[in-house]
Design an enzyme around this catalytic site. Sequence first.
Site, PDB file in Angstrom:
ATOM      1  N   GLU A   1     -38.060   5.712  32.310  1.00 25.50           N
ATOM      2  CA  GLU A   1     -36.723   5.632  31.696  1.00 25.50           C
ATOM      3  C   GLU A   1     -36.645   4.268  31.048  1.00 25.50           C
ATOM      4  O   GLU A   1     -36.569   3.240  31.722  1.00 25.50           O
ATOM      5  CB  GLU A   1     -35.658   5.826  32.783  1.00 25.50           C
ATOM      6  CG  GLU A   1     -34.402   6.448  32.226  1.00 25.50           C
ATOM      7  CD  GLU A   1     -33.257   5.484  32.203  1.00 25.50           C
ATOM      8  OE1 GLU A   1     -33.293   4.583  31.326  1.00 25.50           O
ATOM      9  OE2 GLU A   1     -32.359   5.619  33.031  1.00 25.50           O
TER      10      GLU A   1
ATOM     11  N   CYS B   1     -28.554   0.714  29.921  1.00 26.95           N
ATOM     12  CA  CYS B   1     -29.240   1.392  28.817  1.00 26.95           C
ATOM     13  C   CYS B   1     -28.390   2.520  28.248  1.00 26.95           C
ATOM     14  O   CYS B   1     -28.751   3.105  27.227  1.00 26.95           O
ATOM     15  CB  CYS B   1     -30.603   1.894  29.266  1.00 26.95           C
ATOM     16  SG  CYS B   1     -30.517   2.700  30.853  1.00 26.95           S
TER      17      CYS B   1
ATOM     18  N   ASN C   1     -30.316  -3.917  36.546  1.00 21.67           N
ATOM     19  CA  ASN C   1     -28.944  -3.603  36.103  1.00 21.67           C
ATOM     20  C   ASN C   1     -28.198  -2.632  37.009  1.00 21.67           C
ATOM     21  O   ASN C   1     -26.965  -2.648  37.036  1.00 21.67           O
ATOM     22  CB  ASN C   1     -28.907  -3.173  34.628  1.00 21.67           C
ATOM     23  CG  ASN C   1     -29.710  -1.937  34.348  1.00 21.67           C
ATOM     24  OD1 ASN C   1     -30.426  -1.447  35.207  1.00 21.67           O
ATOM     25  ND2 ASN C   1     -29.597  -1.423  33.149  1.00 21.67           N
TER      26      ASN C   1
ATOM     27  N   GLU D   1     -34.179  12.256  35.531  1.00 26.33           N
ATOM     28  CA  GLU D   1     -33.682  11.916  36.869  1.00 26.33           C
ATOM     29  C   GLU D   1     -32.336  12.594  37.036  1.00 26.33           C
ATOM     30  O   GLU D   1     -31.539  12.633  36.099  1.00 26.33           O
ATOM     31  CB  GLU D   1     -33.546  10.398  37.015  1.00 26.33           C
ATOM     32  CG  GLU D   1     -34.908   9.730  37.007  1.00 26.33           C
ATOM     33  CD  GLU D   1     -34.882   8.222  37.180  1.00 26.33           C
ATOM     34  OE1 GLU D   1     -35.828   7.684  37.754  1.00 26.33           O
ATOM     35  OE2 GLU D   1     -33.925   7.581  36.717  1.00 26.33           O
TER      36      GLU D   1
END
Length: 483
Positions: free
Chosen positions: A255, A289, A156, A464
């Site tokens: 993640e 997400c 994505n 991150e």
Amino acid sequence: MIESPLLEKLNGYIGGRWTDNAQGNTFDVFNPATGDVIAKVASMSESEVEDAVAAGKSALRLTSPYSIETRRKWLEDIRDALKANKEEVGRILCMEHGKPLHEAQGEVDYAAGFFDYCSKHIQALDAHTIPEKPKDCTWTVHYRPVGVTGLITPWNFPIGMIAKKLSAALAAGCPSVIKPASETPLTMIALFTLMDQHTDMPDGMVNLVMGKASVIGKVLCESPDVPMLSFTGSTEVGRKLIVDTADQVKKLALELGGNAPFIVFDDADLDAAADNLIANKFRGGGQTCVCANRIFVHEKVADAFGEKLAERVNKMTVGDGINGDVDLGPLINKAGFDKVKRHLEDALEQGASLVAGKQPGDLGDGLFFPPTVITDVTRDMCCYREETFGPLVPMALFRTEEEVIEAGNDTEFGLASYVFTGDAERAQRVAAGLRFGHCGWNTGTGPTPEAPFGGMKASGTGREGGLEGLFEFVEAQTVPRGF
Ligand code: ADP
């Protein structure tokens, strides 16, 4: 077939060289807007993945580590190469992912921002001596590279996701073995072409492996020479990686999925909330997400807010992202399209009503799903319980602050959340009550390089971005010295 000076090789990259794909195994890459095959990319064998790990191991330096200046230069060179090639990398990204060209090129800038951030803050990884002198010694804290890391990324954000991981890994001095998603390997190949041409990183510092996830995942999970994996993707695969690395107790940065609540109180600026929701929800076709997945609207403003959304959604254009001015591209593949359709059908069958968009029976061919708004959504519906990953906006109504905090948290996930209210104290209370790693107050913006981003609960571990992200790829080692 796609033509680009950045795609002269469609093979892996190991130990500073492109592989020759002697076995000739390939997989197809599609343009989701047209359905055409645009490239055939090397599908690598287990022994090639092992070679990549060995190359990484040979580039790891522990006793004579790469200096901060050297590592900073790698980061700056990658940042500059991305910025200078933003148009072309963005074009490749657009063609394999489908997101609008301006968004794809914006993602390249976003990626460059992570290399920039790490280059500017790398000094934080320098050793320091702590002022207290317990017993009769002084303590120096060193930040050692974890070792060779496996970086596994989803489709994505084909350049954004690797930028987050690779910038921090390089800042730490960690060599990496990188596996892109099979839907979007071309952007990664373009990045490797740029790194090959524009940096003087030692051979083996960055290695590219592509092909079967099970083959690559097995080597990365089982090799004792890979002490850490950084993965972005589904919770299902994240769980598998936890299990498969448990024996070796590997360090994991994960993640995973989200199910973001977007909460609109009755004192919110409804126009700003609607604008932000549109920007947030339709980013990447709704396939991120951090996209709002459950929209909780105070019952007093639900009709007004629904009208504002419908007004905006009805003006949106859907089409091939390469054609400049579209707002929304196609979904990534048929499975993705079918999931959004199933969520819409299920909601309508269970009593939700359509505010804007098309009935499921009116959806055309191809992977283009129209932006769609529904209301009266309830917690039993699939679009409430699962991450839709598409341009469906499901509105559910609420009455009280306590009720909406509980509803927001009524999910195993905890990645992004958003709250729109004019009351600062309420915003602080709601943010504190929501068990999500990110809570936007009057903004639908997602992560940026400066801020730590990551999940709570089943959305993962680690961060991150920000200094927290910079420290993900190091191990703190204490070296006390006696007098
Ligand atoms: P998505 O639903 O976004 O495709 P996945 O979790 O399936 O998310 O995939 C994310 C990344 O993880 C991709 O690069 C994919 O190929 C990779 N992947 C999938 N299964 C495994 C596995 N068993 N081991 C390692 N990587 C995997």
